[in-house]
Motif scaffolding. Structure first.
Motif, PDB file in Angstrom:
ATOM      1  N   UNK A 284     -39.875  -5.735  32.477  1.00  0.00           N
ATOM      2  CA  UNK A 284     -39.788  -4.286  32.625  1.00  0.00           C
ATOM      3  C   UNK A 284     -38.994  -3.720  31.453  1.00  0.00           C
ATOM      4  N   UNK A 285     -39.531  -2.718  30.743  1.00  0.00           N
ATOM      5  CA  UNK A 285     -38.817  -2.176  29.581  1.00  0.00           C
ATOM      6  C   UNK A 285     -37.466  -1.573  29.965  1.00  0.00           C
ATOM      7  N   UNK A 286     -36.451  -1.897  29.175  1.00  0.00           N
ATOM      8  CA  UNK A 286     -35.120  -1.319  29.369  1.00  0.00           C
ATOM      9  C   UNK A 286     -34.734  -0.421  28.202  1.00  0.00           C
ATOM     10  N   UNK A 287     -35.527  -0.452  27.150  1.00  0.00           N
ATOM     11  CA  UNK A 287     -35.274   0.390  25.982  1.00  0.00           C
ATOM     12  C   UNK A 287     -36.600   0.667  25.298  1.00  0.00           C
ATOM     13  N   UNK A 288     -36.763   1.897  24.829  1.00  0.00           N
ATOM     14  CA  UNK A 288     -37.999   2.261  24.147  1.00  0.00           C
ATOM     15  C   UNK A 288     -37.977   1.774  22.701  1.00  0.00           C
ATOM     16  N   UNK A 289     -39.131   1.372  22.169  1.00  0.00           N
ATOM     17  CA  UNK A 289     -39.177   0.979  20.754  1.00  0.00           C
ATOM     18  C   UNK A 289     -38.947   2.188  19.858  1.00  0.00           C
ATOM     19  N   UNK A 290     -38.507   1.939  18.644  1.00  0.00           N
ATOM     20  CA  UNK A 290     -38.262   3.037  17.707  1.00  0.00           C
ATOM     21  C   UNK A 290     -39.557   3.654  17.204  1.00  0.00           C
ATOM     22  N   UNK A 291     -39.411   4.718  16.433  1.00  0.00           N
ATOM     23  CA  UNK A 291     -40.581   5.379  15.857  1.00  0.00           C
ATOM     24  C   UNK A 291     -41.295   4.421  14.914  1.00  0.00           C
ATOM     25  N   UNK A 292     -42.596   4.472  14.923  1.00  0.00           N
ATOM     26  CA  UNK A 292     -43.390   3.604  14.058  1.00  0.00           C
ATOM     27  C   UNK A 292     -43.955   4.420  12.905  1.00  0.00           C
ATOM     28  N   UNK A 293     -43.791   3.918  11.701  1.00  0.00           N
ATOM     29  CA  UNK A 293     -44.313   4.605  10.524  1.00  0.00           C
ATOM     30  C   UNK A 293     -45.705   4.077  10.201  1.00  0.00           C
ATOM     31  N   UNK A 294     -46.559   4.970   9.759  1.00  0.00           N
ATOM     32  CA  UNK A 294     -47.935   4.598   9.439  1.00  0.00           C
ATOM     33  C   UNK A 294     -48.244   4.946   7.990  1.00  0.00           C
ATOM     34  N   UNK A 295     -48.852   4.008   7.283  1.00  0.00           N
ATOM     35  CA  UNK A 295     -49.315   4.290   5.930  1.00  0.00           C
ATOM     36  C   UNK A 295     -50.544   5.182   6.010  1.00  0.00           C
ATOM     37  N   UNK A 296     -50.791   5.981   4.964  1.00  0.00           N
ATOM     38  CA  UNK A 296     -51.947   6.893   4.992  1.00  0.00           C
ATOM     39  C   UNK A 296     -53.249   6.139   5.239  1.00  0.00           C
ATOM     40  N   UNK A 297     -54.041   6.652   6.166  1.00  0.00           N
ATOM     41  CA  UNK A 297     -55.291   5.974   6.510  1.00  0.00           C
ATOM     42  C   UNK A 297     -56.291   5.989   5.364  1.00  0.00           C
ATOM     43  N   UNK A 298     -56.213   7.009   4.496  1.00  0.00           N
ATOM     44  CA  UNK A 298     -57.175   7.048   3.398  1.00  0.00           C
ATOM     45  C   UNK A 298     -56.911   5.958   2.358  1.00  0.00           C
ATOM     46  N   UNK A 299     -55.749   5.284   2.478  1.00  0.00           N
ATOM     47  CA  UNK A 299     -55.466   4.130   1.624  1.00  0.00           C
ATOM     48  C   UNK A 299     -55.922   2.830   2.287  1.00  0.00           C
ATOM     49  N   UNK A 300     -56.275   2.900   3.553  1.00  0.00           N
ATOM     50  CA  UNK A 300     -56.584   1.690   4.317  1.00  0.00           C
ATOM     51  C   UNK A 300     -58.027   1.641   4.813  1.00  0.00           C
ATOM     52  N   UNK A 301     -58.689   2.801   4.803  1.00  0.00           N
ATOM     53  CA  UNK A 301     -60.059   2.879   5.320  1.00  0.00           C
ATOM     54  C   UNK A 301     -60.955   3.539   4.296  1.00  0.00           C
ATOM     55  N   UNK A 302     -62.076   2.916   4.003  1.00  0.00           N
ATOM     56  CA  UNK A 302     -63.058   3.515   3.111  1.00  0.00           C
ATOM     57  C   UNK A 302     -64.342   3.765   3.892  1.00  0.00           C
ATOM     58  N   UNK A 303     -64.926   4.934   3.713  1.00  0.00           N
ATOM     59  CA  UNK A 303     -66.163   5.300   4.414  1.00  0.00           C
ATOM     60  C   UNK A 303     -67.219   5.671   3.375  1.00  0.00           C
ATOM     61  N   UNK A 304     -68.395   5.087   3.507  1.00  0.00           N
ATOM     62  CA  UNK A 304     -69.500   5.386   2.594  1.00  0.00           C
ATOM     63  C   UNK A 304     -70.680   5.894   3.419  1.00  0.00           C
ATOM     64  N   UNK A 305     -71.196   7.064   3.054  1.00  0.00           N
ATOM     65  CA  UNK A 305     -72.330   7.643   3.769  1.00  0.00           C
ATOM     66  C   UNK A 305     -73.560   7.694   2.865  1.00  0.00           C
TER      67      UNK A 305
END
Length: 201
Positions: free
Chosen positions: A180-201
């Protein structure tokens, strides 16, 4: 009890919880049911079903983290052991631990049957294990538990196999203490998605 009805909400809410207690959130039967469903339905290469899981509850859960503590005590200098011991106590204070294994005999059999993919089967085995770990982790959170993923293998492998009579072919991959959680995890930082995902149409 926390109830998540949306798949994407469950994905977003899954985090690493290090503050956990031994207070029951759902029944032991429900925990086993959740794990069984994950083991049954998580995909595996060639439908190999190579994943193996051990659920440790109560004294068995405590015993695992005692084993891990004493194993690490032999590896870490006494003057530096304090933080490690505190971490082990935190994991041990939870409700249970899920141990994830892969059966090397299954992988070996596939290598023999499909020699052209021989080098890939150990990799695919670990891919399947990663999916299984993620599904169990997320499912436990849906049930109201907090969990984290740990890797004290191969240091504890021998003692774990001896203590719980684990088959020699089962290769320990990861340990997941939960409670059972007794403490919440800290804020999570996210790298920009446009650096991690490429979409081609």
């Amino acid at each position: 009890m926390k109830v998540l009805t949306n798949f994407y909400e469950a994905v977003k809410n899954r985090r690493s919880y290090y503050g956990i207690s031994s207070e029951a959130v759902v029944s032991d039967e429900r925990i086993v049911e959740v794990v069984n469903e994950a083991v049954k339905y998580v995909p595996t290469a060639f439908n190999s079903q190579s994943g193996r899981v051990v659920v440790l509850l109560g004294e068995n859960h405590t015993k695992l983290w005692n084993i891990t503590t004493e194993t690490l005590r032999k590896k870490v200098a006494a003057e530096n052991f304090g933080p490690t011991e505190e971490k082990m106590k935190a994991f041990g204070s939870g409700y249970g631990t899920v141990l994830f294994f892969e059966d090397k005999e299954v992988v070996k059999s596939l290598q023999e049957q499909f020699s052209s993919y021989k080098d890939n089967f150990p990799i695919w085995s670990h891919h399947s294990s990663g999916m299984l770990q993620y599904v169990v982790w997320t499912a436990l959170e849906v049930e109201g538990f907090g969990a984290s993923l740990q890797h004290y293998n191969p240091l504890i492998d021998e003692e774990v196999k001896k203590e719980w009579d684990i088959p020699a072919s089962w290769d320990l991959i990861a340990q997941m203490p939960f409670g059972k959680p007794t403490a919440e995890p800290g804020e999570k930082e996210f790298k920009p998605l446009d650096e991690r995902v490429k979409v081609f149409k």
